[in-house]
Scaffold this motif. Structure first.
Motif, PDB file in Angstrom:
ATOM      1  N   SER A  71       0.831  -1.209   0.000  1.00 18.04           N
ATOM      2  CA  SER A  71       0.000   0.000   0.000  1.00 18.04           C
ATOM      3  C   SER A  71       0.859   1.249   0.000  1.00 18.04           C
ATOM      4  O   SER A  71       1.938   1.287   0.589  1.00 18.04           O
ATOM      5  N   VAL A  72       0.326   2.252  -0.656  1.00 20.44           N
ATOM      6  CA  VAL A  72       1.016   3.518  -0.823  1.00 20.44           C
ATOM      7  C   VAL A  72       0.014   4.640  -0.603  1.00 20.44           C
ATOM      8  O   VAL A  72      -1.126   4.544  -1.040  1.00 20.44           O
ATOM      9  N   GLY A  73       0.419   5.681   0.120  1.00 19.92           N
ATOM     10  CA  GLY A  73      -0.499   6.803   0.313  1.00 19.92           C
ATOM     11  C   GLY A  73       0.058   7.800   1.311  1.00 19.92           C
ATOM     12  O   GLY A  73       1.276   7.906   1.469  1.00 19.92           O
ATOM     13  N   HIS A  74      -0.837   8.527   1.985  1.00 13.97           N
ATOM     14  CA  HIS A  74      -0.446   9.483   3.024  1.00 13.97           C
ATOM     15  C   HIS A  74      -1.132   9.122   4.328  1.00 13.97           C
ATOM     16  O   HIS A  74      -2.280   8.695   4.322  1.00 13.97           O
ATOM     17  N   ARG A  75      -0.424   9.297   5.431  1.00 14.74           N
ATOM     18  CA  ARG A  75      -1.038   9.204   6.760  1.00 14.74           C
ATOM     19  C   ARG A  75      -0.619  10.451   7.507  1.00 14.74           C
ATOM     20  O   ARG A  75       0.582  10.704   7.625  1.00 14.74           O
ATOM     21  N   ASN A  76      -1.572  11.203   8.003  1.00 11.97           N
ATOM     22  CA  ASN A  76      -1.302  12.489   8.652  1.00 11.97           C
ATOM     23  C   ASN A  76      -0.398  13.368   7.795  1.00 11.97           C
ATOM     24  O   ASN A  76       0.549  13.974   8.303  1.00 11.97           O
ATOM     25  N   GLY A  77      -0.630  13.357   6.515  1.00 10.93           N
ATOM     26  CA  GLY A  77       0.152  14.190   5.606  1.00 10.93           C
ATOM     27  C   GLY A  77       1.513  13.625   5.243  1.00 10.93           C
ATOM     28  O   GLY A  77       2.231  14.198   4.428  1.00 10.93           O
ATOM     29  N   ARG A  78       1.884  12.502   5.848  1.00 12.78           N
ATOM     30  CA  ARG A  78       3.206  11.928   5.558  1.00 12.78           C
ATOM     31  C   ARG A  78       3.083  10.763   4.574  1.00 12.78           C
ATOM     32  O   ARG A  78       2.278   9.865   4.778  1.00 12.78           O
ATOM     33  N   PRO A  79       3.931  10.771   3.521  1.00 13.19           N
ATOM     34  CA  PRO A  79       3.889   9.671   2.561  1.00 13.19           C
ATOM     35  C   PRO A  79       4.302   8.359   3.235  1.00 13.19           C
ATOM     36  O   PRO A  79       5.178   8.371   4.105  1.00 13.19           O
ATOM     37  N   PHE A  80       3.641   7.277   2.865  1.00 10.88           N
ATOM     38  CA  PHE A  80       4.051   5.981   3.411  1.00 10.88           C
ATOM     39  C   PHE A  80       3.991   4.887   2.356  1.00 10.88           C
ATOM     40  O   PHE A  80       3.285   5.009   1.349  1.00 10.88           O
ATOM     41  N   LEU A  81       4.761   3.833   2.652  1.00 14.67           N
ATOM     42  CA  LEU A  81       4.774   2.630   1.823  1.00 14.67           C
ATOM     43  C   LEU A  81       4.737   1.453   2.784  1.00 14.67           C
ATOM     44  O   LEU A  81       5.496   1.428   3.753  1.00 14.67           O
ATOM     45  N   ALA A  82       3.814   0.524   2.568  1.00 11.29           N
ATOM     46  CA  ALA A  82       3.731  -0.623   3.477  1.00 11.29           C
ATOM     47  C   ALA A  82       3.680  -1.930   2.700  1.00 11.29           C
ATOM     48  O   ALA A  82       3.054  -2.003   1.638  1.00 11.29           O
ATOM     49  N   VAL A  83       4.379  -2.933   3.225  1.00 10.32           N
ATOM     50  CA  VAL A  83       4.344  -4.272   2.635  1.00 10.32           C
ATOM     51  C   VAL A  83       3.928  -5.238   3.737  1.00 10.32           C
ATOM     52  O   VAL A  83       4.592  -5.361   4.761  1.00 10.32           O
ATOM     53  N   LYS A  84       2.779  -5.867   3.505  1.00 11.11           N
ATOM     54  CA  LYS A  84       2.213  -6.731   4.531  1.00 11.11           C
ATOM     55  C   LYS A  84       2.095  -8.156   3.990  1.00 11.11           C
ATOM     56  O   LYS A  84       1.719  -8.332   2.830  1.00 11.11           O
ATOM     57  N   ASP A  85       2.448  -9.136   4.802  1.00 13.06           N
ATOM     58  CA  ASP A  85       2.290 -10.520   4.342  1.00 13.06           C
ATOM     59  C   ASP A  85       1.632 -11.375   5.413  1.00 13.06           C
ATOM     60  O   ASP A  85       1.572 -10.985   6.574  1.00 13.06           O
ATOM     61  N   THR A  86       1.111 -12.525   4.991  1.00 10.43           N
ATOM     62  CA  THR A  86       0.507 -13.464   5.941  1.00 10.43           C
ATOM     63  C   THR A  86       1.454 -14.653   6.118  1.00 10.43           C
ATOM     64  O   THR A  86       1.036 -15.794   6.176  1.00 10.43           O
ATOM     65  N   GLY A  87       2.747 -14.345   6.204  1.00 11.69           N
ATOM     66  CA  GLY A  87       3.772 -15.389   6.257  1.00 11.69           C
ATOM     67  C   GLY A  87       4.091 -15.900   7.646  1.00 11.69           C
ATOM     68  O   GLY A  87       3.297 -15.760   8.579  1.00 11.69           O
ATOM     69  N   ILE A  88       5.299 -16.462   7.768  1.00  8.14           N
ATOM     70  CA  ILE A  88       5.691 -17.152   9.004  1.00  8.14           C
ATOM     71  C   ILE A  88       5.920 -16.199  10.170  1.00  8.14           C
ATOM     72  O   ILE A  88       5.938 -16.615  11.313  1.00  8.14           O
ATOM     73  N   GLY A  89       6.115 -14.905   9.874  1.00 13.53           N
ATOM     74  CA  GLY A  89       6.310 -13.944  10.951  1.00 13.53           C
ATOM     75  C   GLY A  89       7.712 -13.990  11.540  1.00 13.53           C
ATOM     76  O   GLY A  89       8.521 -14.852  11.203  1.00 13.53           O
ATOM     77  N   ILE A  90       7.992 -13.040  12.439  1.00 14.28           N
ATOM     78  CA  ILE A  90       9.313 -12.907  13.056  1.00 14.28           C
ATOM     79  C   ILE A  90       9.119 -12.841  14.573  1.00 14.28           C
ATOM     80  O   ILE A  90       8.303 -12.059  15.044  1.00 14.28           O
TER      81      ILE A  90
END
Ligand code: ADP
Length: 271
Positions: free
Chosen positions: A175-194
């Protein structure tokens, strides 16, 4: 040896100069230590594929083994590992030198466009791995002060991990967009986790949560170190939320553009 620290007494200018010098020499010593460790790590990592290659070639040469397809395939894989490591070290070096020159006037990149092309690159790989890949973006440009090739490298590394560490049937979303005016990029997965205890280490060079597992997935342990360097040098912040068996979410935020009234900061010269 960096020598003894200068003794500091009194509150005059000399003592503040001495403080600064002491601080600098501590920093230099630390840097030097980090560099030494890095060299050792790199040498160690390069030795592993070389040792395997050498053993194979020696066995072919001595006539102990026939160089059949499968064995030649292993040799090629070790060479690929070696090449990937060299490429990663180069990128890391580039990211390191970049962050030594803090820049406010770097290139502007539309995160949306940059991310979309990387996501497209990953579509065939995700399809082959039985993973669902989604791209969610605002419908206007999302400007960040970072070179397009670096944005691409960051997303590439994050997606590469998401694919490697998510079992068949899982999903990945960018996902790409703005949060509170700040640009963000997020990569989310349903993988094994850390595991939580590992979260603070994963951005270190050559760090892998599970050495045996990650050796199979062909990781170098440099991917996230490169991501961190590139994000730092563009004044961004990277955060990770993860739960074992549930998945991981890597989010990068950049500072708000100079003029939030304009969607294109290039048009509103506020430098
Ligand atoms: P590697 O090349 O080994 O993947 P990275 O620096 O990219 O190295 O990542 C460091 C470690 O963090 C990985 O070896 C893996 O254990 C863990 N990791 C990174 N991303 C993920 C993810 N999306 N899901 C689960 N584990 C991850």
């Amino acid at each position: 040896e960096w020598g003894a620290a200068m003794p500091v007494a009194g509150r005059d200018e000399l003592s503040s100069l001495a403080n600064t010098l002491n601080y600098l020499s501590e920093q230099l010593a630390r840097q030097e230590q980090l560099r030494k460790h890095l060299m050792q790590d790199i040498a160690h990592e390069l030795r592993t594929p070389l040792a395997t290659l050498r053993a194979h070639l020696q066995a072919f040469y001595d006539g102990l083994w026939e160089p059949n397809r499968e064995r030649l395939q292993s040799c090629l894989e070790e060479i690929e590992r070696f090449e990937a490591l060299v490429a990663a070290v180069e990128t890391l070096y580039e990211a390191d030198t970049m962050s030594e020159v803090p820049s406010r006037s770097g290139a502007q990149t539309d995160l949306r466009q940059a991310a979309q092309s990387v996501v497209q690159l990953f579509e065939p790989r995700c399809a082959a791995a039985g993973l669902n890949l989604a791209f969610v973006a605002e419908d206007t440009p999302v400007w960040v002060q970072m070179e397009a090739k670096h944005v691409a490298q960051v997303l590439w590394n994050l997606l590469d991990n998401a694919v490697k560490y998510t079992p068949r049937g899982g999903s990945i979303s960018v996902s790409v967009g703005h949060r509170n005016g700040r640009p963000f990029l997020a990569v989310k997965d349903t993988g094994i986790g850390i595991p939580e205890s590992e979260l603070e280490n994963i951005f270190e060079r050559f760090y892998r949560v599970d050495k045996s597992r990650d050796r199979k997935t062909g990781g170098s342990g440099l991917g996230l170190a490169i991501v961190k360097r590139l994000v730092d040098s563009s004044h961004g912040v990277i955060q990770v939320e993860s739960q074992v068996g549930v998945g991981s979410n890597f989010t990068i935020h950049w500072p708000a553009p100079f003029s939030s009234a304009s969607s294109d900061p290039r048009g509103s010269a506020v430098e």
